[in-house]
Design a protein around this motif. Sequence first.
Motif, PDB file in Angstrom:
ATOM      1  N   LEU A   2      58.155  48.790  40.217  1.00 37.87           N
ATOM      2  CA  LEU A   2      56.777  48.415  39.952  1.00 37.87           C
ATOM      3  C   LEU A   2      55.977  49.626  39.487  1.00 37.87           C
ATOM      4  O   LEU A   2      56.111  50.720  40.041  1.00 37.87           O
ATOM      5  CB  LEU A   2      56.130  47.833  41.212  1.00 37.87           C
ATOM      6  N   ASP A   3      55.158  49.427  38.471  1.00 39.72           N
ATOM      7  CA  ASP A   3      54.340  50.524  37.959  1.00 39.72           C
ATOM      8  C   ASP A   3      52.962  49.983  37.597  1.00 39.72           C
ATOM      9  O   ASP A   3      52.807  48.807  37.263  1.00 39.72           O
ATOM     10  CB  ASP A   3      55.001  51.142  36.726  1.00 39.72           C
ATOM     11  N   ILE A   4      51.948  50.841  37.645  1.00 40.36           N
ATOM     12  CA  ILE A   4      50.566  50.480  37.335  1.00 40.36           C
ATOM     13  C   ILE A   4      50.219  51.081  35.975  1.00 40.36           C
ATOM     14  O   ILE A   4      50.296  52.304  35.793  1.00 40.36           O
ATOM     15  CB  ILE A   4      49.605  50.999  38.414  1.00 40.36           C
ATOM     16  N   VAL A   5      49.835  50.222  35.007  1.00 37.00           N
ATOM     17  CA  VAL A   5      49.572  50.690  33.648  1.00 37.00           C
ATOM     18  C   VAL A   5      48.244  50.111  33.156  1.00 37.00           C
ATOM     19  O   VAL A   5      47.671  49.214  33.770  1.00 37.00           O
ATOM     20  CB  VAL A   5      50.716  50.279  32.680  1.00 37.00           C
ATOM     21  N   PHE A   6      47.781  50.630  32.011  1.00 41.51           N
ATOM     22  CA  PHE A   6      46.531  50.151  31.414  1.00 41.51           C
ATOM     23  C   PHE A   6      46.694  48.712  30.932  1.00 41.51           C
ATOM     24  O   PHE A   6      47.739  48.316  30.425  1.00 41.51           O
ATOM     25  CB  PHE A   6      46.125  51.052  30.249  1.00 41.51           C
ATOM     26  N   ASN A   7      45.638  47.928  31.065  1.00 41.75           N
ATOM     27  CA  ASN A   7      45.634  46.523  30.654  1.00 41.75           C
ATOM     28  C   ASN A   7      44.557  46.340  29.589  1.00 41.75           C
ATOM     29  O   ASN A   7      43.364  46.440  29.887  1.00 41.75           O
ATOM     30  CB  ASN A   7      45.353  45.630  31.871  1.00 41.75           C
ATOM     31  N   ASP A   8      44.969  46.054  28.360  1.00 42.20           N
ATOM     32  CA  ASP A   8      43.983  45.932  27.284  1.00 42.20           C
ATOM     33  C   ASP A   8      43.444  44.516  27.126  1.00 42.20           C
ATOM     34  O   ASP A   8      42.590  44.264  26.270  1.00 42.20           O
ATOM     35  CB  ASP A   8      44.570  46.418  25.950  1.00 42.20           C
ATOM     36  N   ALA A   9      43.895  43.581  27.958  1.00 39.81           N
ATOM     37  CA  ALA A   9      43.353  42.223  27.920  1.00 39.81           C
ATOM     38  C   ALA A   9      41.952  42.223  28.533  1.00 39.81           C
ATOM     39  O   ALA A   9      41.638  43.055  29.390  1.00 39.81           O
ATOM     40  CB  ALA A   9      44.261  41.272  28.693  1.00 39.81           C
ATOM     41  N   PRO A  10      41.094  41.297  28.110  1.00 37.23           N
ATOM     42  CA  PRO A  10      39.734  41.269  28.665  1.00 37.23           C
ATOM     43  C   PRO A  10      39.735  40.847  30.134  1.00 37.23           C
ATOM     44  O   PRO A  10      40.584  40.055  30.565  1.00 37.23           O
ATOM     45  CB  PRO A  10      39.022  40.226  27.801  1.00 37.23           C
ATOM     46  N   ILE A  11      38.793  41.389  30.904  1.00 38.20           N
ATOM     47  CA  ILE A  11      38.589  40.926  32.277  1.00 38.20           C
ATOM     48  C   ILE A  11      38.127  39.475  32.217  1.00 38.20           C
ATOM     49  O   ILE A  11      37.235  39.135  31.439  1.00 38.20           O
ATOM     50  CB  ILE A  11      37.562  41.812  33.000  1.00 38.20           C
ATOM     51  N   SER A  12      38.746  38.615  33.003  1.00 36.75           N
ATOM     52  CA  SER A  12      38.477  37.184  32.907  1.00 36.75           C
ATOM     53  C   SER A  12      37.088  36.835  33.438  1.00 36.75           C
ATOM     54  O   SER A  12      36.614  37.413  34.419  1.00 36.75           O
ATOM     55  CB  SER A  12      39.539  36.382  33.654  1.00 36.75           C
ATOM     56  N   VAL A  13      36.443  35.877  32.764  1.00 36.35           N
ATOM     57  CA  VAL A  13      35.166  35.311  33.193  1.00 36.35           C
ATOM     58  C   VAL A  13      35.357  33.798  33.229  1.00 36.35           C
ATOM     59  O   VAL A  13      35.624  33.181  32.189  1.00 36.35           O
ATOM     60  CB  VAL A  13      34.021  35.685  32.239  1.00 36.35           C
ATOM     61  N   THR A  14      35.249  33.196  34.402  1.00 34.04           N
ATOM     62  CA  THR A  14      35.515  31.767  34.538  1.00 34.04           C
ATOM     63  C   THR A  14      34.293  31.037  35.076  1.00 34.04           C
ATOM     64  O   THR A  14      33.496  31.599  35.831  1.00 34.04           O
ATOM     65  CB  THR A  14      36.711  31.518  35.472  1.00 34.04           C
ATOM     66  N   ARG A  15      34.192  29.776  34.694  1.00 38.70           N
ATOM     67  CA  ARG A  15      33.073  28.959  35.141  1.00 38.70           C
ATOM     68  C   ARG A  15      33.443  28.246  36.433  1.00 38.70           C
ATOM     69  O   ARG A  15      34.547  27.716  36.566  1.00 38.70           O
ATOM     70  CB  ARG A  15      32.701  27.941  34.069  1.00 38.70           C
ATOM     71  N   LEU A  40      44.143  37.178  41.560  1.00 39.57           N
ATOM     72  CA  LEU A  40      44.203  38.476  40.893  1.00 39.57           C
ATOM     73  C   LEU A  40      45.648  38.902  40.659  1.00 39.57           C
ATOM     74  O   LEU A  40      46.539  38.636  41.469  1.00 39.57           O
ATOM     75  CB  LEU A  40      43.466  39.519  41.726  1.00 39.57           C
ATOM     76  N   GLY A  41      45.873  39.572  39.534  1.00 37.95           N
ATOM     77  CA  GLY A  41      47.217  40.015  39.198  1.00 37.95           C
ATOM     78  C   GLY A  41      48.055  38.974  38.486  1.00 37.95           C
ATOM     79  O   GLY A  41      49.190  39.250  38.110  1.00 37.95           O
ATOM     80  N   THR A  42      47.494  37.779  38.274  1.00 33.88           N
ATOM     81  CA  THR A  42      48.234  36.697  37.623  1.00 33.88           C
ATOM     82  C   THR A  42      47.704  36.461  36.215  1.00 33.88           C
ATOM     83  O   THR A  42      46.691  37.033  35.804  1.00 33.88           O
ATOM     84  CB  THR A  42      48.128  35.391  38.423  1.00 33.88           C
ATOM     85  N   GLU A  43      48.372  35.548  35.489  1.00 33.81           N
ATOM     86  CA  GLU A  43      47.977  35.244  34.117  1.00 33.81           C
ATOM     87  C   GLU A  43      46.545  34.733  34.049  1.00 33.81           C
ATOM     88  O   GLU A  43      45.804  35.031  33.100  1.00 33.81           O
ATOM     89  CB  GLU A  43      48.936  34.211  33.530  1.00 33.81           C
ATOM     90  N   LYS A  44      46.118  33.952  35.076  1.00 31.35           N
ATOM     91  CA  LYS A  44      44.765  33.401  35.067  1.00 31.35           C
ATOM     92  C   LYS A  44      43.706  34.500  35.116  1.00 31.35           C
ATOM     93  O   LYS A  44      42.570  34.296  34.683  1.00 31.35           O
ATOM     94  CB  LYS A  44      44.586  32.436  36.232  1.00 31.35           C
ATOM     95  N   ALA A  45      44.055  35.657  35.653  1.00 33.32           N
ATOM     96  CA  ALA A  45      43.141  36.799  35.696  1.00 33.32           C
ATOM     97  C   ALA A  45      43.444  37.789  34.578  1.00 33.32           C
ATOM     98  O   ALA A  45      42.959  38.925  34.615  1.00 33.32           O
ATOM     99  CB  ALA A  45      43.237  37.501  37.046  1.00 33.32           C
ATOM    100  N   ASN A  46      44.243  37.350  33.594  1.00 33.80           N
ATOM    101  CA  ASN A  46      44.719  38.266  32.546  1.00 33.80           C
ATOM    102  C   ASN A  46      45.409  39.482  33.167  1.00 33.80           C
ATOM    103  O   ASN A  46      45.343  40.590  32.631  1.00 33.80           O
ATOM    104  CB  ASN A  46      43.572  38.698  31.630  1.00 33.80           C
ATOM    105  N   TYR A  47      46.014  39.248  34.324  1.00 32.39           N
ATOM    106  CA  TYR A  47      46.778  40.256  35.079  1.00 32.39           C
ATOM    107  C   TYR A  47      45.908  41.389  35.613  1.00 32.39           C
ATOM    108  O   TYR A  47      46.407  42.402  36.099  1.00 32.39           O
ATOM    109  CB  TYR A  47      47.936  40.802  34.237  1.00 32.39           C
ATOM    110  N   HIS A  48      44.588  41.219  35.581  1.00 30.58           N
ATOM    111  CA  HIS A  48      43.659  42.212  36.126  1.00 30.58           C
ATOM    112  C   HIS A  48      43.515  42.046  37.641  1.00 30.58           C
ATOM    113  O   HIS A  48      43.875  41.010  38.204  1.00 30.58           O
ATOM    114  CB  HIS A  48      42.276  42.072  35.479  1.00 30.58           C
ATOM    115  N   TYR A  49      42.901  43.073  38.265  1.00 32.53           N
ATOM    116  CA  TYR A  49      42.627  43.040  39.703  1.00 32.53           C
ATOM    117  C   TYR A  49      41.121  43.052  39.972  1.00 32.53           C
ATOM    118  O   TYR A  49      40.678  43.274  41.086  1.00 32.53           O
ATOM    119  CB  TYR A  49      43.345  44.198  40.404  1.00 32.53           C
TER     120      TYR A  49
END
Length: 419
Positions: free
Chosen positions: A59-72, A79-88
């Motif tokens: 396991l490694d921690i790297v930069f994530n260029d996907a946008p931080i998710s904004v949901t209604r 967090l950490g899943t596809e629904k969060a664009n893999y962000h925390y």
Amino acid sequence: MKDMMFLYGNNENNQYTVRIEIQLKEAVDGGVLEHAVSVAEKRYPYFRIKVVRDEKGELDIVFNDAPISVTRGDAAVCLGTEKANYHYVAVAYSEKNVYFDFYHALTDAAGIIPFIKSVLYYYFSEKYHVEIASDGINLVGSEIPYEEICDPVPQFSTEGIKPFYEYKKVPQFDFYNDGGMKFSEGILYRIKIREADLMKYAKSNDGSPNAIFSVFLCKAIAQKHLNVELPIVGGVAINLRSAYGLAANNYHNLVQVLHLKYDKAIWNWDISKLLSCSRGMIFLQSQPENFVAGYSNKNKFYDYIAQQGTDEERWKIIMNIMESHNLDTFDISYVGRINWGALERYIDGVYSISYPSRGKGISVKMNAVNGFFTMTFVQKFTGDTYIKNFLNVLKMEGIECLVEDPTPVETAKVLTYCK
């Protein structure tokens, strides 16, 4: 060194996350909010991360260029899943509320607040077409100083430093095993107190918010369990930035927990005496030497975990330690007075929400904004005895408050890599 607690520090019993709820004075415009997040996130590359497997399968921690998710909606993404664009870090909104969810192993409330302020700055600027004073707000393009991102290690030699005081673990009152309470999904009460009233009370009783509400909670719990012999222990969060010689804007998770032990023999003391006792316990445990002396042990522990052969082995060791360190009956936290500056006129309330960790039954988080002290009271069992007792203590002490109707607790979960 990889942060072992980030990679292995959560499971279904201990979802180590926090939600900060910003109540606005007008309904949220989702499109404007999404744009504000997309702009503000550029200033915080250290929050734009994801976990991957490297070429060795580690396991490694790297930069994530996907946008931080904004949901209604009120729901928090995992967090950490596809629904969060893999962000925390993730953002959600509903009606007049904006929710900021984050993994506590990444940052703490003091660390995430600058990001929240930046998002709100761009949001209010666009929504109201006004020029807002940016004092105390990080704008895109501004320099990220070293002290904001440097590793959270003591900025001086720790050799020869010995702890001023060490808390000794004791068996504590447990709501479930000792109090007979039945686990539930959680109930949240939002409480507002006029900040001037609370500060007046604190000044006349020489007490901090942490000490005051720890004592109030002790009284509220003791009223129901007069036959219990075990001490009531309150876990109080403390910010380690000054102890480690770090700047106030360092983004890392820098929270440690102090333990306020109230033996049955002192439950019936008057509140002023219990406050003196609490201040003494906080003083003994909050000396910088205590935390600095323990840092080398943390590094040794991380080295030991890193040397284990598999993810599963590393995760199991940390989980066993987490399960055995439930020292407290309840936990309480006050992030401190935040300077919201020109943003404050658009904000109606700020609430921090988290589940009590396994073994604890009540979690109280506190903020201050717009002349009010805002508090969340979260419990993980059914019934309203403790909140009624707690509110009654406030009333007896002459502290008036407003209490919203209880709601279910909504906080984010985190992807668990090992099970």
